[in-house]
Design a protein around this motif. Structure first.
Motif, PDB file in Angstrom:
ATOM      1  N   ASN A 611      33.638  -7.775 -10.297  1.00 57.85           N
ATOM      2  CA  ASN A 611      33.610  -9.201  -9.937  1.00 57.85           C
ATOM      3  C   ASN A 611      33.224  -9.437  -8.484  1.00 57.85           C
ATOM      4  OD1 ASN A 611      34.427 -10.281 -12.480  1.00 57.85           O
ATOM      5  ND2 ASN A 611      36.530  -9.622 -12.052  1.00 57.85           N
ATOM      6  N   SER A 612      32.814  -8.376  -7.804  1.00 60.13           N
ATOM      7  CA  SER A 612      32.556  -8.488  -6.368  1.00 60.13           C
ATOM      8  C   SER A 612      31.082  -8.452  -5.998  1.00 60.13           C
ATOM      9  CB  SER A 612      33.290  -7.357  -5.621  1.00 60.13           C
ATOM     10  OG  SER A 612      34.679  -7.428  -5.851  1.00 60.13           O
ATOM     11  N   GLY A 613      30.206  -8.473  -6.963  1.00 59.28           N
ATOM     12  CA  GLY A 613      28.783  -8.441  -6.677  1.00 59.28           C
ATOM     13  C   GLY A 613      28.348  -9.607  -5.800  1.00 59.28           C
ATOM     14  N   GLY A 614      27.535  -9.318  -4.791  1.00 62.81           N
ATOM     15  CA  GLY A 614      27.032 -10.361  -3.906  1.00 62.81           C
ATOM     16  C   GLY A 614      27.932 -10.693  -2.740  1.00 62.81           C
ATOM     17  N   ILE A 615      29.089 -10.067  -2.663  1.00 65.04           N
ATOM     18  CA  ILE A 615      30.010 -10.308  -1.552  1.00 65.04           C
ATOM     19  C   ILE A 615      29.521  -9.564  -0.306  1.00 65.04           C
ATOM     20  CG2 ILE A 615      32.309  -9.637  -0.718  1.00 65.04           C
ATOM     21  CD1 ILE A 615      33.443 -10.596  -3.332  1.00 65.04           C
ATOM     22  N   ILE A 616      29.686 -10.207   0.846  1.00 62.43           N
ATOM     23  CA  ILE A 616      29.201  -9.636   2.100  1.00 62.43           C
ATOM     24  C   ILE A 616      30.350  -8.945   2.836  1.00 62.43           C
ATOM     25  CG2 ILE A 616      28.153 -10.157   4.346  1.00 62.43           C
ATOM     26  CD1 ILE A 616      27.579 -12.717   1.818  1.00 62.43           C
ATOM     27  N   VAL A 617      30.052  -7.771   3.366  1.00 60.47           N
ATOM     28  CA  VAL A 617      31.018  -7.000   4.152  1.00 60.47           C
ATOM     29  C   VAL A 617      30.420  -6.761   5.537  1.00 60.47           C
ATOM     30  CG1 VAL A 617      32.394  -4.897   4.300  1.00 60.47           C
ATOM     31  CG2 VAL A 617      31.824  -5.854   2.053  1.00 60.47           C
ATOM     32  N   LEU A 618      31.164  -7.085   6.569  1.00 65.83           N
ATOM     33  CA  LEU A 618      30.696  -6.887   7.943  1.00 65.83           C
ATOM     34  C   LEU A 618      31.350  -5.661   8.555  1.00 65.83           C
ATOM     35  CD1 LEU A 618      30.819 -10.543   9.315  1.00 65.83           C
ATOM     36  CD2 LEU A 618      28.873  -9.345   8.320  1.00 65.83           C
ATOM     37  N   GLU A 619      30.595  -4.965   9.403  1.00 67.32           N
ATOM     38  CA  GLU A 619      31.118  -3.757  10.038  1.00 67.32           C
ATOM     39  C   GLU A 619      30.854  -3.729  11.537  1.00 67.32           C
ATOM     40  OE1 GLU A 619      30.040  -0.191   8.071  1.00 67.32           O
ATOM     41  OE2 GLU A 619      31.033  -0.744   6.190  1.00 67.32           O
ATOM     42  N   GLY A 620      30.846  -4.901  12.160  1.00 74.68           N
ATOM     43  CA  GLY A 620      30.725  -4.938  13.611  1.00 74.68           C
ATOM     44  C   GLY A 620      29.431  -5.564  14.080  1.00 74.68           C
ATOM     45  N   ARG A 621      29.352  -5.738  15.382  1.00 73.74           N
ATOM     46  CA  ARG A 621      28.168  -6.306  16.008  1.00 73.74           C
ATOM     47  C   ARG A 621      27.188  -5.198  16.375  1.00 73.74           C
ATOM     48  NH1 ARG A 621      26.507 -11.254  16.030  1.00 73.74           N
ATOM     49  NH2 ARG A 621      25.830 -11.223  18.205  1.00 73.74           N
ATOM     50  N   ALA A 622      25.924  -5.463  16.141  1.00 70.46           N
ATOM     51  CA  ALA A 622      24.910  -4.471  16.489  1.00 70.46           C
ATOM     52  C   ALA A 622      24.910  -4.203  17.989  1.00 70.46           C
ATOM     53  CB  ALA A 622      23.537  -4.960  16.042  1.00 70.46           C
ATOM     54  N   LYS A 623      25.099  -5.257  18.779  1.00 73.75           N
ATOM     55  CA  LYS A 623      25.040  -5.074  20.229  1.00 73.75           C
ATOM     56  C   LYS A 623      26.295  -4.413  20.779  1.00 73.75           C
ATOM     57  CE  LYS A 623      26.728  -9.747  21.281  1.00 73.75           C
ATOM     58  NZ  LYS A 623      26.394 -11.023  21.947  1.00 73.75           N
ATOM     59  N   ASN A 624      27.364  -4.296  19.995  1.00 73.44           N
ATOM     60  CA  ASN A 624      28.587  -3.644  20.452  1.00 73.44           C
ATOM     61  C   ASN A 624      28.617  -2.157  20.114  1.00 73.44           C
ATOM     62  OD1 ASN A 624      29.605  -5.974  21.555  1.00 73.44           O
ATOM     63  ND2 ASN A 624      30.772  -6.541  19.748  1.00 73.44           N
ATOM     64  N   THR A 625      27.621  -1.689  19.365  1.00 78.31           N
ATOM     65  CA  THR A 625      27.592  -0.287  18.979  1.00 78.31           C
ATOM     66  C   THR A 625      27.554   0.607  20.213  1.00 78.31           C
ATOM     67  OG1 THR A 625      26.420  -0.820  16.936  1.00 78.31           O
ATOM     68  CG2 THR A 625      26.318   1.462  17.693  1.00 78.31           C
ATOM     69  N   ILE A 626      28.468   1.578  20.258  1.00 76.01           N
ATOM     70  CA  ILE A 626      28.512   2.541  21.366  1.00 76.01           C
ATOM     71  C   ILE A 626      27.724   3.777  20.953  1.00 76.01           C
ATOM     72  CG2 ILE A 626      30.007   4.055  22.713  1.00 76.01           C
ATOM     73  CD1 ILE A 626      32.205   1.937  22.430  1.00 76.01           C
ATOM     74  N   VAL A 627      26.746   4.146  21.764  1.00 74.86           N
ATOM     75  CA  VAL A 627      25.956   5.351  21.503  1.00 74.86           C
ATOM     76  C   VAL A 627      26.429   6.431  22.469  1.00 74.86           C
ATOM     77  CG1 VAL A 627      23.657   6.354  21.369  1.00 74.86           C
ATOM     78  CG2 VAL A 627      23.999   3.935  20.813  1.00 74.86           C
ATOM     79  N   LEU A 628      27.064   7.477  21.927  1.00 74.42           N
ATOM     80  CA  LEU A 628      27.547   8.577  22.752  1.00 74.42           C
ATOM     81  C   LEU A 628      26.385   9.449  23.203  1.00 74.42           C
ATOM     82  CD1 LEU A 628      30.698   9.584  20.672  1.00 74.42           C
ATOM     83  CD2 LEU A 628      30.627   8.170  22.727  1.00 74.42           C
ATOM     84  N   SER A 629      26.614  10.261  24.206  1.00 73.09           N
ATOM     85  CA  SER A 629      25.564  11.149  24.704  1.00 73.09           C
ATOM     86  C   SER A 629      25.172  12.190  23.664  1.00 73.09           C
ATOM     87  CB  SER A 629      26.015  11.835  25.992  1.00 73.09           C
ATOM     88  OG  SER A 629      27.189  12.607  25.754  1.00 73.09           O
ATOM     89  N   THR A 630      26.003  12.380  22.670  1.00 75.55           N
ATOM     90  CA  THR A 630      25.693  13.303  21.566  1.00 75.55           C
ATOM     91  C   THR A 630      24.737  12.677  20.560  1.00 75.55           C
ATOM     92  OG1 THR A 630      27.607  12.496  20.326  1.00 75.55           O
ATOM     93  CG2 THR A 630      27.946  14.392  21.765  1.00 75.55           C
ATOM     94  N   GLY A 631      24.410  11.376  20.737  1.00 78.47           N
ATOM     95  CA  GLY A 631      23.525  10.685  19.806  1.00 78.47           C
ATOM     96  C   GLY A 631      24.255   9.987  18.676  1.00 78.47           C
ATOM     97  N   GLU A 632      25.570  10.129  18.628  1.00 80.69           N
ATOM     98  CA  GLU A 632      26.352   9.507  17.570  1.00 80.69           C
ATOM     99  C   GLU A 632      26.632   8.042  17.893  1.00 80.69           C
ATOM    100  OE1 GLU A 632      29.296  12.817  15.863  1.00 80.69           O
ATOM    101  OE2 GLU A 632      29.307  12.690  18.049  1.00 80.69           O
ATOM    102  N   ASN A 633      26.545   7.202  16.853  1.00 81.87           N
ATOM    103  CA  ASN A 633      26.824   5.774  16.996  1.00 81.87           C
ATOM    104  C   ASN A 633      28.240   5.470  16.533  1.00 81.87           C
ATOM    105  OD1 ASN A 633      24.201   5.510  17.823  1.00 81.87           O
ATOM    106  ND2 ASN A 633      23.461   4.568  15.933  1.00 81.87           N
ATOM    107  N   VAL A 634      28.938   4.660  17.312  1.00 79.01           N
ATOM    108  CA  VAL A 634      30.330   4.332  17.004  1.00 79.01           C
ATOM    109  C   VAL A 634      30.496   2.809  17.018  1.00 79.01           C
ATOM    110  CG1 VAL A 634      32.745   4.660  17.642  1.00 79.01           C
ATOM    111  CG2 VAL A 634      31.063   6.444  18.172  1.00 79.01           C
TER     112      VAL A 634
END
Length: 756
Positions: A611-634
């Motif tokens: 019953n959840s088709g089409g529901i939107i899930v947010l996982e943060g702001r693109a501009k708040n993404t932290i990129v570590l020196s290892t290349g990993e995005n957090v």
């Protein structure tokens, strides 16, 4: 994949230039260059008008004094003059239809936001519209009285010289008079530029001058005195209106705006009432105007975004943008006439503002409150609904938890056990009702899905009697203390999952919505019958949402994570005097780049997410993404949401851009961390002074490891600060979101030392 919230309304067509060519052309009154508008025509003033000030009530003498002139004599003198030029008078098509003798005007089809008040007065005339108990004087208004006040304020503004399409700055906080002023400005065909009283003088001055406002409406004499010095030499102010307080108190103060007239709220209302009476009684008074209805595409307000860095941008919202919300929020809030709402958010923020317009169109009673009185007002007024931000729901949650923790040991054990049982019951209930989330596009196996459904149904049936007992023994008392018998509407940020689950378990519905100032604001929201946790629901009607790849811009299928884009009639006309930012935000096809990362739940016919088709899930702001020196995005929000559950942490900002590991800036809960230090035998002192920041950092580090043990990334070095992030110090927005980039900039030197 594009998710629709209903049929998308077509864009408005530009009006014909021939409609107003008979008006004498003398001076240009654009508020923005036409080149800023690719998809829609310019604001309300597409043509050039000549204004004749024959109806102005006051004039300046040589010595700066102001003399009252008889309105009747002025009107007679005007009618006897030979000039053929007339003053353009914009009007709200339904609100003032009687004045222009428009017959058979339907109140069902709203053309402008102020039309709401005539429509609602006809339907709900003597029903209470608003209650404002905490201002002096306390105020109650019926729908008839509210309409009358708005009409009088509107006419009072015209009397003292406000013209169509001019901008009026409204710097004030939530109150019934804010609403009257807001709608009075709009009803003249002018544009209001809004902000709260807690903003800095520098920010208010920037907004006033950047928007090219001509006059100022302020909350009270205190705010007037605070802004007077800065505005005196740097802004052109035609007049000032005080919504609350005694105007005479300004005369004894040295910091006033010299030569600038000040009016009280009552003076504007009285002048407006007098002039409206003359317009009704005298044909000659009405004949001096050329009447033009406000159009749906006319700009109603310029709202400056709080922003996380730099100067705020002015979002231009039209009547059509805001009416989209009035027409399409019914699926989210099925309120009935007589239901009661509690209002406490800044009304200049579009979230509170749009919901106010919506609920008043339904005959709702609104009670104005604030943080100081919220707890008592919830208990006293027992509202069906509250519209607020996550922080308020967290505050209610913490208050309930504190009350439980102070109970006797046996009662505390029983209550906590029953809450855990209810949490488990709701989890299994959501499983068998198909109200879970899934990112996989593959349909589940029929046998597996059936067995899963049977198991969840059996466990839920076993837990149900205990859950019902908990409702009777525990939750009834909680409900009586917080009211909210139908739903709490939460927006303006991410609601922590543990708070979301708790309110679901005790039977208080909290519906999370999603939107931006640029979208007026609601794009999506949970519906009452499909309140899926961790999500922001489906798009509201006449709204489209899609997810695209951040790099290529290609549309992504359901379940794929990318940038969320939205399209609909509620999308702003653009940023005021900022065509470059407008072009960056809205593409040629009308899609608004929200800057948020999210995904759309795939549609399944079986299983937990059927019953959840089409529901939107947010996982943060693109501009708040932290990129570590290892290349990993957090995504820092995920860690912050978990960490803030600790009672030792008052506020937290996760950092670590270009570093090998994450860190955190933490404002500790002083009382709780002192208690923790004693338990750890680190300090025998009874005072905070002898607990060093290094000791606090050690305790907090252990606490973070405990709470974030299941997170993909762990937090390393910690910077402890004692001053909380607040609106007053510029580190939080009006909706209580931390301006993380400003925090990082403020503590840059300490952060550099932290990573050495």
């Amino acid at each position: 994949m594009i998710v629709h919230g209903g049929l998308l309304n077509p864009l408005f067509q530009a009006p014909s230039m021939s409609d107003s060519m008979s008006i004498a052309i003398t001076s240009t009154n654009y508020i923005v260059s036409p080149s800023y508008h690719r998809r829609r025509p310019p604001f309300c003033c597409q043509f050039q008008y000549q204004y004749v000030n024959a109806g102005t009530v006051f004039y300046h003498g040589k010595k700066g004094t102001r003399d009252r002139v008889s309105l009747l004599n002025r009107i007679r003198a005007y009618s006897e003059s030979k000039t053929e030029e007339k003053e353009v008078r914009k009007y709200s098509p339904i609100l003032e239809s009687q004045l222009v003798s428009e017959k058979n005007v339907s109140t069902a089809e709203l053309k402008a936001i102020p039309d709401i008040w005539r429509s609602s007065a006809e339907k709900f005339g003597d029903r209470v519209a608003l209650v404002d108990p905490h201002h002096d004087p306390p105020t109650n208004m019926t729908y008839n009285q509210l309409e009358e006040n708005i009409l009088n304020f509107c006419e009072g503004l015209r009397v003292i010289g406000i013209k169509p399409c001019e901008k009026v700055a409204l710097f004030a906080d939530n109150s019934c008079r804010w609403l009257v002023a807001d709608q009075g400005i709009m009803a003249t065909g002018a544009i209001n530029v809004v902000r709260g009283s807690k903003s800095s003088v520098e920010e208010l001055l920037h907004i006033y001058t950047h928007s090219e406002s001509v006059a100022l409406v302020v909350d009270n004499p205190e705010l007037y005195r605070r802004v007077a010095t800065g505005f005196n030499s740097k802004a052109s102010v035609r007049f000032v209106i005080l919504l609350w307080g005694d105007k005479s108190s300004l005369n004894s103060h040295s910091h006033i705006m010299e030569g600038i007239p000040a009016y009280s709220y009552k003076e504007i209302i009285d002048m407006g009432h007098e002039h409206r009476t003359l317009l009704v009684d005298l044909h000659d008074a009405r004949e001096k105007y050329v009447y033009e209805p406000i159009k749906s595409d006319d700009v109603a307000a310029v709202i400056y975004t709080s922003g996380t860095t730099g100067n705020p941008k002015g979002v231009m919202l039209t009547h059509s943008n805001l009416l989209h919300q009035v027409h399409n929020l019914w699926d989210i809030i099925p309120a009935r006439p007589g239901d009661r709402f509690v209002s406490m958010l800044p009304p200049w923020h579009v979230y509170e503002r749009a919901f106010e317009y919506f609920i008043f169109s339904l005959g709702i009673e609104q009670v104005y409150t604030n943080v100081k009185y919220l707890k008592d007002d919830l208990r006293h007024y027992q509202p069906q609904f509250i519209i607020s931000v996550p922080l308020i729901f967290e505050t209610l949650y913490n208050g309930i938890q504190k009350q439980i923790s102070t109970s006797s040991a046996i009662r505390k054990l029983i209550e906590l056990s029953l809450i855990k049982i209810s949490l488990a019951y709701m989890e299994f209930k959501n499983i068998y009702q198909g109200k879970c989330l899934s990112r996989t596009q593959k349909q589940p196996c029929f046998i597996t899905a059936t067995l899963d459904w049977i198991y969840a149904r059996i466990i839920a049936a076993i837990l149900l009697p205990l859950h019902l007992s908990a409702k009777k023994l525990v939750y009834t008392k909680i409900h009586s203390s917080i009211g909210i018998s139908k739903a709490g509407i939460c927006g303006g940020g991410s609601l922590p999952l543990h708070v979301d689950k708790f309110f679901e378990a005790i039977g208080t519905k909290v519906q999370v919505g999603y939107g931006l100032t640029e979208s007026s604001p609601v794009i999506a929201a949970r519906q009452p019958y499909l309140n899926v946790l961790r999500s922001v629901g489906r798009p509201i009607r006449h709204t489209e949402i899609k997810v695209v790849d951040d790099e290529t811009g290609e549309d992504l299928p359901p379940g794929s994570k990318g940038i969320v884009k939205a399209r609909g009639t509620q999308i702003m006309q653009g940023y005021y005097k900022n065509p470059i930012a407008t072009k960056q935000a809205i593409d040629e096809d009308g899609w608004l780049n929200t800057g948020d990362i999210g995904w759309i739940c795939p549609s399944h016919s079986l299983g937990r997410s059927r019953n959840s088709g089409g529901i939107i899930v947010l996982e943060g702001r693109a501009k708040n993404t932290i990129v570590l020196s290892t290349g990993e995005n957090v995504e820092p929000e995920q860690i912050e949401e978990v960490a803030i559950r600790s009672n030792l942490i008052q506020q937290i900002v996760v950092i670590g851009q270009d570093q090998r590991r994450l860190g955190a800036i933490i404002v500790p809960n002083k009382e709780e961390i002192l208690l923790a230090s004693k338990n750890a035998s680190m300090s025998a002192s009874s005072g905070n002074a002898q607990l060093t920041k290094d000791q606090m950092a050690g305790i907090l580090s252990q606490e973070l490891r405990k709470w974030t043990s299941d997170c993909s990334f762990q937090v390393g070095p910690i910077l402890v600060i004692e001053e909380p992030f607040m609106i007053d110090n510029g580190l939080m927005t009006a909706t209580m979101k931390i301006r993380r980039k400003k925090v990082v900039e403020l503590y840059k030197d300490q952060i550099d030392d932290l990573y050495k």
